[in-house]
Scaffold this active site. Structure first.
Site, short mmCIF file in Angstrom:
data_model
loop_
_atom_site.label_atom_id
_atom_site.label_comp_id
_atom_site.label_asym_id
_atom_site.label_seq_id
_atom_site.Cartn_x
_atom_site.Cartn_y
_atom_site.Cartn_z
N GLY A 8 0.82 -1.21 0.00
CA GLY A 8 0.00 0.00 0.00
C GLY A 8 0.85 1.26 0.00
N ASP A 13 -0.88 6.29 4.03
CA ASP A 13 -0.05 5.80 5.14
C ASP A 13 1.24 5.18 4.64
OD1 ASP A 13 -2.26 6.53 6.54
OD2 ASP A 13 -2.62 4.59 7.48
N LEU A 82 -0.35 -2.49 4.61
CA LEU A 82 -1.24 -1.33 4.53
C LEU A 82 -2.12 -1.37 3.30
CD1 LEU A 82 1.29 1.49 5.55
CD2 LEU A 82 0.10 -0.15 6.98
N SER A 86 -9.82 0.34 0.54
CA SER A 86 -10.01 0.99 1.85
C SER A 86 -11.19 1.94 1.91
CB SER A 86 -8.73 1.75 2.21
OG SER A 86 -8.64 2.91 1.40
N THR A 127 -8.81 -1.50 11.79
CA THR A 127 -9.55 -0.24 11.71
C THR A 127 -10.69 -0.13 12.72
OG1 THR A 127 -11.12 0.97 10.31
CG2 THR A 127 -10.86 -1.36 9.84
N GLU A 129 -13.46 0.83 11.99
CA GLU A 129 -14.67 0.37 11.31
C GLU A 129 -15.10 -1.00 11.81
OE1 GLU A 129 -16.83 1.80 8.66
OE2 GLU A 129 -15.96 3.42 9.81
N TYR A 151 -16.36 -3.74 3.98
CA TYR A 151 -14.98 -3.35 4.35
C TYR A 151 -14.70 -3.71 5.81
CZ TYR A 151 -11.17 -0.27 5.88
OH TYR A 151 -10.03 0.23 6.44
N LYS A 155 -11.98 -6.47 7.12
CA LYS A 155 -10.89 -6.09 8.03
C LYS A 155 -10.94 -6.90 9.33
CE LYS A 155 -8.29 -2.71 6.28
NZ LYS A 155 -6.83 -2.78 6.17
N HIS A 181 -7.46 8.71 10.26
CA HIS A 181 -6.35 9.65 10.30
C HIS A 181 -6.16 10.26 8.91
CE1 HIS A 181 -4.96 5.49 10.09
NE2 HIS A 181 -4.11 5.90 9.15
P1 NDP Z 1 -5.24 4.29 0.84
O1 NDP Z 1 -6.58 4.01 0.26
O2 NDP Z 1 -4.68 5.66 0.71
O3 NDP Z 1 -4.18 3.26 0.25
C1 NDP Z 1 -4.52 1.93 -0.01
C2 NDP Z 1 -3.34 1.26 -0.68
O4 NDP Z 1 -3.66 -0.11 -0.94
C3 NDP Z 1 -2.94 1.87 -2.02
O5 NDP Z 1 -1.54 1.93 -2.08
C4 NDP Z 1 -3.46 0.86 -3.02
O6 NDP Z 1 -2.75 0.82 -4.23
C5 NDP Z 1 -3.19 -0.42 -2.25
N1 NDP Z 1 -3.91 -1.56 -2.81
C6 NDP Z 1 -5.22 -1.71 -3.03
N2 NDP Z 1 -5.48 -2.91 -3.56
C7 NDP Z 1 -4.29 -3.54 -3.70
C8 NDP Z 1 -3.90 -4.81 -4.20
N3 NDP Z 1 -4.78 -5.69 -4.68
N4 NDP Z 1 -2.58 -5.13 -4.18
C9 NDP Z 1 -1.65 -4.26 -3.71
N5 NDP Z 1 -1.97 -3.04 -3.25
C10 NDP Z 1 -3.28 -2.68 -3.22
O7 NDP Z 1 -5.32 3.87 2.39
P2 NDP Z 1 -4.63 4.57 3.66
O8 NDP Z 1 -3.21 4.85 3.38
O9 NDP Z 1 -5.52 5.64 4.18
O10 NDP Z 1 -4.75 3.39 4.73
C11 NDP Z 1 -3.73 2.40 4.84
C12 NDP Z 1 -4.33 1.14 5.45
O11 NDP Z 1 -4.85 1.42 6.73
C13 NDP Z 1 -5.48 0.55 4.65
O12 NDP Z 1 -5.42 -0.84 4.79
C14 NDP Z 1 -6.71 1.08 5.36
O13 NDP Z 1 -7.81 0.21 5.16
C15 NDP Z 1 -6.24 1.10 6.79
N6 NDP Z 1 -6.82 2.09 7.65
C16 NDP Z 1 -6.81 3.40 7.28
C17 NDP Z 1 -7.29 4.37 8.15
C18 NDP Z 1 -7.30 5.81 7.77
O14 NDP Z 1 -8.01 6.57 8.44
N7 NDP Z 1 -6.54 6.24 6.77
C19 NDP Z 1 -7.81 4.00 9.49
C20 NDP Z 1 -7.71 2.59 9.77
C21 NDP Z 1 -7.23 1.68 8.89
P3 NDP Z 1 -3.25 1.60 -5.57
O15 NDP Z 1 -2.62 2.95 -5.50
O16 NDP Z 1 -2.73 0.74 -6.66
O17 NDP Z 1 -4.76 1.65 -5.51
P1 GDR Z 2 -14.67 6.27 6.84
O1 GDR Z 2 -14.18 7.61 6.11
O2 GDR Z 2 -15.84 5.66 6.18
O3 GDR Z 2 -14.80 6.60 8.29
O4 GDR Z 2 -13.43 5.29 6.58
P2 GDR Z 2 -14.90 8.61 5.13
O5 GDR Z 2 -14.08 9.84 5.17
O6 GDR Z 2 -15.18 7.99 3.81
O7 GDR Z 2 -16.32 8.86 5.84
C1 GDR Z 2 -16.41 9.42 7.14
C2 GDR Z 2 -17.87 9.76 7.45
O8 GDR Z 2 -18.28 10.85 6.63
C3 GDR Z 2 -19.58 10.57 6.12
N1 GDR Z 2 -19.81 11.33 4.88
C4 GDR Z 2 -19.11 11.20 3.74
N2 GDR Z 2 -18.07 10.41 3.42
C5 GDR Z 2 -17.55 10.51 2.18
N3 GDR Z 2 -16.48 9.77 1.85
N4 GDR Z 2 -18.06 11.38 1.24
C6 GDR Z 2 -19.13 12.18 1.51
O9 GDR Z 2 -19.57 12.94 0.68
C7 GDR Z 2 -19.68 12.10 2.83
N5 GDR Z 2 -20.69 12.75 3.46
C8 GDR Z 2 -20.75 12.28 4.70
C9 GDR Z 2 -19.57 9.06 5.91
O10 GDR Z 2 -20.90 8.58 5.76
C10 GDR Z 2 -18.85 8.61 7.17
O11 GDR Z 2 -19.74 8.51 8.23
C11 GDR Z 2 -12.10 5.76 6.69
C12 GDR Z 2 -11.24 4.96 5.70
O12 GDR Z 2 -9.95 5.50 5.67
C13 GDR Z 2 -11.16 3.51 6.13
O13 GDR Z 2 -10.24 2.82 5.29
C14 GDR Z 2 -10.68 3.46 7.59
O14 GDR Z 2 -10.62 2.14 8.03
C15 GDR Z 2 -11.60 4.28 8.47
O15 GDR Z 2 -11.62 5.60 8.00
C16 GDR Z 2 -11.17 4.29 9.92
#
Ligand code: NDP
Ligand code: GDR
Length: 344
Positions: A8, A13, A82, A86, A127, A129, A151, A155, A181
Site C-alpha cells: 500500500g 499511510d 497497509l 479501503s 480499523t 470500522e 470493508y 478487516k 487519520h
Molecule cells: P489508501 O486508500 O490511501 O491506500 C490503499 C493502498 O492499498 C494503495 O496503495 C493501493 O494501491 C493499495 N492496494 C489496493 N489494492 C491492492 C492490491 N490488490 N494489491 C496491492 N496493493 C493494493 O489507504 P490509507 O493509506 O488511508 O490506509 C492504509 C491502510 O490502513 C489501509 O489498509 C486502510 O484500510 C487502513 N486504515 C486506514 C485508516 C485511515 O483513516 N486512513 C484508518 C484505519 C485503517 P493503488 O494505488 O494501486 O490503488
Molecule cells: P470512513 O471515512 O468511512 O470513516 O473510513 P470517510 O471519510 O469515507 O467517511 C467518514 C464519514 O463521513 C460521512 N460522509 C461522507 N463520506 C464521504 N467519503 N463522502 C461524503 O460525501 C460524505 N458525506 C458524509 C460518511 O458517511 C462517514 O460517516 C475511513 C477509511 O480511511 C477507512 O479505510 C478506515 O478504516 C476508516 O476511515 C477508519
C-alpha cells in the site's frame, strides 16, 4: 541495516511510513500493484522516490505465490500490510473484491511469513470500522466488534487471522486498530479531504457548492504522520499485541465542514434537516453546502471515539496535532494545489 516491506505504498499511510522508516535508516521495499497509470504522487510529495534505500517492487496483495516469492527474495525483518480496498462506500458495491483484497490479502502475507521465515514481524492495518455499530464509548482493545460494511467485515477477518497466526504459530503479528487519520495526502474520496479541497476551490471561485452525505456521523480524526509512528512502535516491542490509536476526541462531519470554512474566514449558517439541510455563507448569503442522498451509505457507523491509553502506556505513543491544526494544514495544502491548477 533493517529491511521493511510496505504494502500500500502508493496510499497515504504507505508514503508516510516509508518516509519514517527511511529516516530510521531502514532499507524500504514499497510494494505496488501494476496499474496502467502511474500513482507515485504521494511519494513524490514526500521526496522519497530517489532515496538510495527506497525500492519499488511489483506485488498484488491477492497473489499468494507472489507473496511467497517476494518475501523469499527480500527477506525483510518487518512487513507492514497497509494495502486494502479501503473506501467503505465502494465496499458496498464491490463486496467480493473487497473481501479478496482487504480480508484474504492479509492471509496471503501471513502464510508467506509462515512458509518463508516465521521470524519476520508483521503489522496489520486494522480499523475502527470493525467496531461499527456502537457497543461502548469510548472504544478500546476490549470493545466488542460489530462491523457495518463489507470493508469492516473483511478487516475484521484479517484482524482475527493476525491474532490467530500470533497464537497458533508464534509469529510476531501485531494489529493496530487505527481510528480515522487524515493529512494533505489523504485521498480525495474521503470526507475530510473532499471538504478541504472543495473549500479551497470555493474560495478560489472554482466551485459553487459542496455536496455531502450524512453530516451527523461522528469520527475521531487524527494526523496520519503521527499514526504511522505508532505502527512502527508496535513492531519494536517484546510481544506482539493489538493496540488502538486514536485521539479520544470525536466531532461530527458538519463540525469539520465548519472548521474548514472558518479556516478561510467564512462562517456558515445551517438550515433545514436531514436530506434538506444546507449551509449558507453568512456574509454573501450563498449556499455553499448541500446534502445529496447519493453519498449516504446502506448502513452507517454513527459514533467512533477511541481510547488510546494502552498505546500511550506501552508504546509511549501520543497524538499531538489538534483537529483544528490538521484541518488548517489540509485547507492550506489544497489552496496551494488548486492555485497551481491541480489537485490529486
Ligand atoms: P489508501 O486508500 O490511501 O491506500 C490503499 C493502498 O492499498 C494503495 O496503495 C493501493 O494501491 C493499495 N492496494 C489496493 N489494492 C491492492 C492490491 N490488490 N494489491 C496491492 N496493493 C493494493 O489507504 P490509507 O493509506 O488511508 O490506509 C492504509 C491502510 O490502513 C489501509 O489498509 C486502510 O484500510 C487502513 N486504515 C486506514 C485508516 C485511515 O483513516 N486512513 C484508518 C484505519 C485503517 P493503488 O494505488 O494501486 O490503488
Ligand atoms: P470512513 O471515512 O468511512 O470513516 O473510513 P470517510 O471519510 O469515507 O467517511 C467518514 C464519514 O463521513 C460521512 N460522509 C461522507 N463520506 C464521504 N467519503 N463522502 C461524503 O460525501 C460524505 N458525506 C458524509 C460518511 O458517511 C462517514 O460517516 C475511513 C477509511 O480511511 C477507512 O479505510 C478506515 O478504516 C476508516 O476511515 C477508519
Amino acid at each position: 541495516m533493517k529491511k521493511a516491506l510496505v504494502t500500500g505504498v502508493t496510499g497515504q499511510d504507505g508514503a508516510y511510513l516509508s518516509k519514517l522508516l527511511l529516516e530510521k535508516n531502514y532499507r524500504v521495499f514499497g510494494a505496488c500493484r501494476r496499474t496502467s497509470s502511474v500513482n507515485l504522487w504521494r511519494m513524490g510529495t514526500l521526496d522519497i522516490l530517489s532515496h538510495p534505500n527506497f525500492h519499488i517492487v511489483d506485488f498484488d496483495l491477492t497473489d499468494a505465490s507472489g507473496a511467497i516469492r517476494l518475501l523469499d527474495r527480500i527477506q525483510p525483518d518487518e512487513v507492514y500490510n497497509l494495502a486494502a480496498q479501503s473506501f467503505v462506500s465502494v465496499s458496498f458495491d464491490q463486496p467480493l473484491t473487497t473481501g479478496e483484497i482487504t480480508g484474504l490479502g492479509a492471509v496471503n502475507l501471513l502464510e508467506a511469513i509462515r512458509i518463508v521465515n516465521p521470524r519476520i514481524r508483521f503489522y496489520q492495518a486494522s480499523t475502527s470500522e470493525m467496531f461499527g455499530k456502537v457497543q461502548a464509548v469510548p472504544q478500546n482493545e476490549d470493545t466488542p466488534f460489530y462491523p457495518r460494511s463489507p470493508y469492516g467485515a473483511a478487516k475484521l477477518y484479517a484482524h482475527w487471522m493476525t491474532v490467530n497466526y500470533r497464537e497458533s504459530y508464534g509469529i510476531f503479528a501485531a494489529s493496530g486498530i487505527l481510528f480515522n487519520h487524515e493529512s494533505p495526502l489523504r485521498g480525495l474520496e474521503f470526507v475530510t479531504r473532499k471538504i478541504t479541497d472543495a473549500v479551497a476551490k470555493i474560495s478560489l471561485g472554482k466551485l459553487d457548492v459542496l455536496e455531502l452525505g450524512n453530516l451527523d456521523a461522528c469520527r475521531d480524526w487524527g494526523y496520519a504522520e503521527e499514526y504511522v509512528d505508532g505502527m512502527w512502535r508496535m513492531l519494536q516491542t517484546d510481544t506482539p499485541e493489538t493496540y488502538v490509536l486514536a485521539t479520544g476526541r470525536t466531532e461530527k462531519v458538519r463540525d469539520f465542514v465548519d472548521m474548514a470554512f472558518r479556516a478561510m474566514d467564512v462562517e456558515l449558517e445551517w438550515s433545514g434537516e436531514g436530506q434538506d439541510e444546507q449551509g449558507t455563507d453568512s456574509r454573501s448569503g450563498q449556499v455553499r453546502v448541500r446534502v445529496n442522498p447519493v453519498f449516504y451509505r446502506p448502513a452507517e457507523v454513527d459514533l467512533l471515539i477511541g481510547d488510546p491509553s494502552k498505546a500511550e502506556r506501552d508504546l509511549g505513543w501520543k497524538p499531538r496535532t489538534t483537529l483544528e491544526e490538521l484541518c488548517r494544514m489540509m485547507v492550506e495544502a489544497d489552496l496551494e494545489r488548486n492555485r497551481n491548477g491541480f489537485s490529486f
